[in-house]
Structure formats: structure tokens, C-alpha cells
Design a protein around this motif. Sequence first.
Motif, PDB file in Angstrom:
ATOM      1  N   LEU A 253       0.858  -1.177   0.009  1.00 47.18           N
ATOM      2  CA  LEU A 253      -0.040   0.136   0.013  1.00 47.18           C
ATOM      3  C   LEU A 253       0.803   1.149   0.093  1.00 47.18           C
ATOM      4  CD1 LEU A 253      -2.684   1.482   0.007  1.00 47.18           C
ATOM      5  CD2 LEU A 253      -2.649   1.093   2.581  1.00 47.18           C
ATOM      6  N   THR A 254       1.902   1.248   0.689  1.00 45.58           N
ATOM      7  CA  THR A 254       3.068   2.419   0.795  1.00 45.58           C
ATOM      8  C   THR A 254       3.387   2.802  -0.539  1.00 45.58           C
ATOM      9  OG1 THR A 254       3.376   1.892   3.182  1.00 45.58           O
ATOM     10  CG2 THR A 254       4.927   3.348   2.019  1.00 45.58           C
ATOM     11  N   ARG A 255       3.897   1.532  -1.430  1.00 49.76           N
ATOM     12  CA  ARG A 255       4.295   1.903  -2.634  1.00 49.76           C
ATOM     13  C   ARG A 255       3.392   2.464  -3.526  1.00 49.76           C
ATOM     14  NH1 ARG A 255       7.108  -3.377  -4.600  1.00 49.76           N
ATOM     15  NH2 ARG A 255       7.760  -2.141  -6.185  1.00 49.76           N
ATOM     16  N   ALA A 256       2.037   1.922  -3.217  1.00 52.10           N
ATOM     17  CA  ALA A 256       0.988   2.434  -4.384  1.00 52.10           C
ATOM     18  C   ALA A 256       0.736   3.857  -4.139  1.00 52.10           C
ATOM     19  CB  ALA A 256      -0.327   1.539  -3.925  1.00 52.10           C
ATOM     20  N   GLN A 257       0.855   4.174  -2.662  1.00 51.69           N
ATOM     21  CA  GLN A 257       0.657   5.643  -2.345  1.00 51.69           C
ATOM     22  C   GLN A 257       1.460   6.467  -2.793  1.00 51.69           C
ATOM     23  OE1 GLN A 257       0.263   4.999   1.834  1.00 51.69           O
ATOM     24  NE2 GLN A 257      -1.890   5.302   2.060  1.00 51.69           N
ATOM     25  N   ALA A 258       2.785   5.945  -2.988  1.00 52.64           N
ATOM     26  CA  ALA A 258       3.932   6.732  -3.587  1.00 52.64           C
ATOM     27  C   ALA A 258       3.946   6.902  -5.166  1.00 52.64           C
ATOM     28  CB  ALA A 258       5.351   5.971  -3.271  1.00 52.64           C
ATOM     29  N   GLY A 259       2.803   6.057  -5.561  1.00 51.91           N
ATOM     30  CA  GLY A 259       2.930   6.009  -7.168  1.00 51.91           C
ATOM     31  C   GLY A 259       3.554   5.064  -7.837  1.00 51.91           C
ATOM     32  N   GLU A 260       4.252   4.281  -7.058  1.00 48.92           N
ATOM     33  CA  GLU A 260       5.444   3.190  -7.641  1.00 48.92           C
ATOM     34  C   GLU A 260       4.437   2.115  -8.535  1.00 48.92           C
ATOM     35  OE1 GLU A 260       8.096   1.561  -5.138  1.00 48.92           O
ATOM     36  OE2 GLU A 260       8.652   3.562  -4.196  1.00 48.92           O
ATOM     37  N   LEU A 261       3.154   1.833  -7.973  1.00 46.56           N
ATOM     38  CA  LEU A 261       2.392   0.810  -8.443  1.00 46.56           C
ATOM     39  C   LEU A 261       0.892   0.917  -8.460  1.00 46.56           C
ATOM     40  CD1 LEU A 261       1.705  -1.166  -5.860  1.00 46.56           C
ATOM     41  CD2 LEU A 261       4.099  -1.552  -5.964  1.00 46.56           C
ATOM     42  N   ALA A 262       0.241   0.122  -8.987  1.00 48.35           N
ATOM     43  CA  ALA A 262      -1.135  -0.212  -8.761  1.00 48.35           C
ATOM     44  C   ALA A 262      -1.440  -1.465  -7.907  1.00 48.35           C
ATOM     45  CB  ALA A 262      -2.040  -0.176  -9.816  1.00 48.35           C
ATOM     46  N   ILE A 263      -2.213  -1.825  -7.266  1.00 49.88           N
ATOM     47  CA  ILE A 263      -2.833  -3.002  -6.388  1.00 49.88           C
ATOM     48  C   ILE A 263      -3.722  -3.786  -7.140  1.00 49.88           C
ATOM     49  CG2 ILE A 263      -3.724  -3.971  -4.261  1.00 49.88           C
ATOM     50  CD1 ILE A 263      -2.681  -1.280  -2.902  1.00 49.88           C
ATOM     51  N   GLN A 264      -3.355  -4.959  -7.336  1.00 45.82           N
ATOM     52  CA  GLN A 264      -4.051  -6.174  -8.029  1.00 45.82           C
ATOM     53  C   GLN A 264      -4.603  -7.146  -7.161  1.00 45.82           C
ATOM     54  OE1 GLN A 264      -2.355  -8.311 -11.424  1.00 45.82           O
ATOM     55  NE2 GLN A 264      -4.373  -7.695 -12.579  1.00 45.82           N
ATOM     56  N   PHE A 265      -5.718  -7.249  -6.570  1.00 49.00           N
ATOM     57  CA  PHE A 265      -6.212  -8.342  -5.818  1.00 49.00           C
ATOM     58  C   PHE A 265      -6.387  -9.592  -6.677  1.00 49.00           C
ATOM     59  CE2 PHE A 265      -7.587  -4.346  -3.457  1.00 49.00           C
ATOM     60  CZ  PHE A 265      -6.768  -4.603  -2.179  1.00 49.00           C
ATOM     61  N   THR A 266      -6.064 -10.687  -5.862  1.00 45.32           N
ATOM     62  CA  THR A 266      -5.882 -11.862  -6.761  1.00 45.32           C
ATOM     63  C   THR A 266      -7.186 -12.978  -6.278  1.00 45.32           C
ATOM     64  OG1 THR A 266      -4.232 -12.480  -5.443  1.00 45.32           O
ATOM     65  CG2 THR A 266      -3.431 -11.466  -7.594  1.00 45.32           C
ATOM     66  N   ARG A 267      -6.844 -13.184  -4.804  1.00 41.87           N
ATOM     67  CA  ARG A 267      -7.786 -14.533  -4.504  1.00 41.87           C
ATOM     68  C   ARG A 267      -8.033 -14.063  -2.932  1.00 41.87           C
ATOM     69  NH1 ARG A 267      -3.615 -18.632  -2.712  1.00 41.87           N
ATOM     70  NH2 ARG A 267      -1.824 -17.579  -2.928  1.00 41.87           N
ATOM     71  N   VAL A 268      -9.097 -15.023  -2.446  1.00 48.06           N
ATOM     72  CA  VAL A 268      -9.412 -15.129  -1.121  1.00 48.06           C
ATOM     73  C   VAL A 268      -9.262 -16.433  -0.963  1.00 48.06           C
ATOM     74  CG1 VAL A 268     -11.401 -15.164   0.510  1.00 48.06           C
ATOM     75  CG2 VAL A 268     -11.232 -13.314  -1.313  1.00 48.06           C
ATOM     76  N   VAL A 269      -8.583 -16.700   0.426  1.00 47.67           N
ATOM     77  CA  VAL A 269      -8.421 -17.835   0.944  1.00 47.67           C
ATOM     78  C   VAL A 269      -8.916 -18.384   1.966  1.00 47.67           C
ATOM     79  CG1 VAL A 269      -6.185 -18.202  -0.409  1.00 47.67           C
ATOM     80  CG2 VAL A 269      -6.141 -17.165   1.977  1.00 47.67           C
ATOM     81  N   THR A 270      -9.267 -19.465   2.493  1.00 50.02           N
ATOM     82  CA  THR A 270      -9.960 -19.956   3.632  1.00 50.02           C
ATOM     83  C   THR A 270      -9.149 -20.976   4.346  1.00 50.02           C
ATOM     84  OG1 THR A 270     -11.239 -21.442   2.499  1.00 50.02           O
ATOM     85  CG2 THR A 270     -12.275 -19.310   2.846  1.00 50.02           C
ATOM     86  N   GLY A 271      -9.321 -21.169   5.503  1.00 52.95           N
ATOM     87  CA  GLY A 271      -8.514 -22.159   6.266  1.00 52.95           C
ATOM     88  C   GLY A 271      -9.396 -22.398   7.654  1.00 52.95           C
ATOM     89  N   ASP A 272      -8.716 -23.487   8.184  1.00 55.57           N
ATOM     90  CA  ASP A 272      -9.261 -24.030   9.468  1.00 55.57           C
ATOM     91  C   ASP A 272      -8.197 -23.734  10.692  1.00 55.57           C
ATOM     92  OD1 ASP A 272      -7.349 -26.091   9.022  1.00 55.57           O
ATOM     93  OD2 ASP A 272      -8.745 -27.727   9.359  1.00 55.57           O
ATOM     94  N   GLY A 273      -7.563 -22.816  10.598  1.00 53.55           N
ATOM     95  CA  GLY A 273      -6.365 -22.890  11.685  1.00 53.55           C
ATOM     96  C   GLY A 273      -6.886 -22.011  12.703  1.00 53.55           C
ATOM     97  N   ILE A 274      -6.366 -22.807  14.169  1.00 54.72           N
ATOM     98  CA  ILE A 274      -6.981 -22.344  15.224  1.00 54.72           C
ATOM     99  C   ILE A 274      -6.065 -20.978  16.068  1.00 54.72           C
ATOM    100  CG2 ILE A 274      -7.511 -22.999  17.727  1.00 54.72           C
ATOM    101  CD1 ILE A 274      -8.333 -25.634  16.453  1.00 54.72           C
TER     102      ILE A 274
END
Length: 220
Positions: free
Chosen positions: A18-39
Motif C-alpha cells: 500500500l505504501t508503494r501504491a501511495q507513492a505512485g510506484e504501482l497499482a494494487i491488483q487483488f488476486t484471490r481469497v483463501v480460507t482455512g481452519d487454523g486455530i
Amino acid sequence: MLQPFNRAVMTTAGANLLTRAQAGELAIQFTRVVTGDGIYSPEEKDISALQEQTELKSQKNSYPISKIAVFTENSVKITAYITNQDPVTGGALVSSGYHINEMGLYAKEKDGDSNTEVLYSITTIAGDNGDFMPPYNGYNPAQIIQDYIVTVNNTADVTIQTGIGAVALAEDLEELRRTVYELASQIPMHFFGTREELDAAIEDLPLGTIVFLPDDEENS
């Protein structure tokens, strides 16, 4: 009854992106949502501990993002279709049931290599055990439309990774059906015979059918 999750926490890796995006270095691309059963222990659910997570404790499934929408000026709502049936093969995506105790959102540099992907945000179940995702029985898939609200620097600079078999949601299919009805209603009736035949054809549109977005579909 759906079990509530704690407030999602942006990871250190996500904050760096996010910091790099705010600095104009890049745009963020969301790729996937993951699920798990960790406790997680109460200490592990602490914000400072979750910020250092680079992956889920016990990831079970990964899902493409189906939709993204502006939520506020600096946040977006990401929607994923959580299911136990593989949308590509029609077979079982979940063969052994588990409680969804943790969930994460991955992101990367837009048009960047896969090695730029990081766990952007993570959330854990508020109680002891989350909703149970049963194994697919071959007949009735379990389905959850999951919304995930996430902070970004500029909603205009956020995209979804496409070409990975994301599914259209029920609300999108309903909108499609309304559009088809409006267009079909303008066609001369001799193409259908009777108004009843036209109405029946529209009603038969398969709202529950999984629809795959084309590889060249643009999302922003």
C-alpha cells in the motif's frame, strides 16, 4: 447462523504494498481469497501478531475474486464465491469438511510477476469455530457469497486479476436476466408466437448456473 469474524488486519507485507501504491510506484491488483481452519489463541489474534502473518495457519481453499466495488473513498468491497464444488470440473473442491476459522486476501503488483503476490489482509473467527464447510456430496454444493472490505489508497488504482475462472454472482445474473427481458420484449412477437412463450423463455434463464468471466474481461 453465520459466525462473525473479527475485524480484518492489514499485514506488514500488505502495508508495504500500500505504501508503494501511495507513492505512485504501482497499482494494487487483488488476486484471490483463501480460507482455512487454523486455530488461533487470543494472543495470536492480537493485531500485532496478525500483522506479521505471511500466510494462513492452515489454508484449505483458494477462490478467485468475483466482484469489486467502491465502498468508501479509501476502501473497496471485494466479493468471492466460497463453495465446496470445483466450478471448473464440477467435482469436489472440498473432500473433507472443515470449520472456516481464518480468511485471507492476497494482492500483488498490477501486471507484476506472481512472486510479487503477498497476503494483504487476514481475519480470524471471533469465537472458537467458524461456519462448517462440508465435503461436496455430488448433488447440492454449499455456497457462501463472502464480502471482504479492505483499505486502499485510491479506488481508481485497484483491479482484479482476471482469467482465473471467477464466477458471476446471483445478483449479476439477475441483472442480466432483466436486461435480456427488456431487450427481448422489444422483439416483434412473431419471433415467439405468444407473450406467454416469451415470458416462459425468460423465466427459464438459468439463474443458478455458474458463469465464467472471459479471459479478456476488464474489471476495475
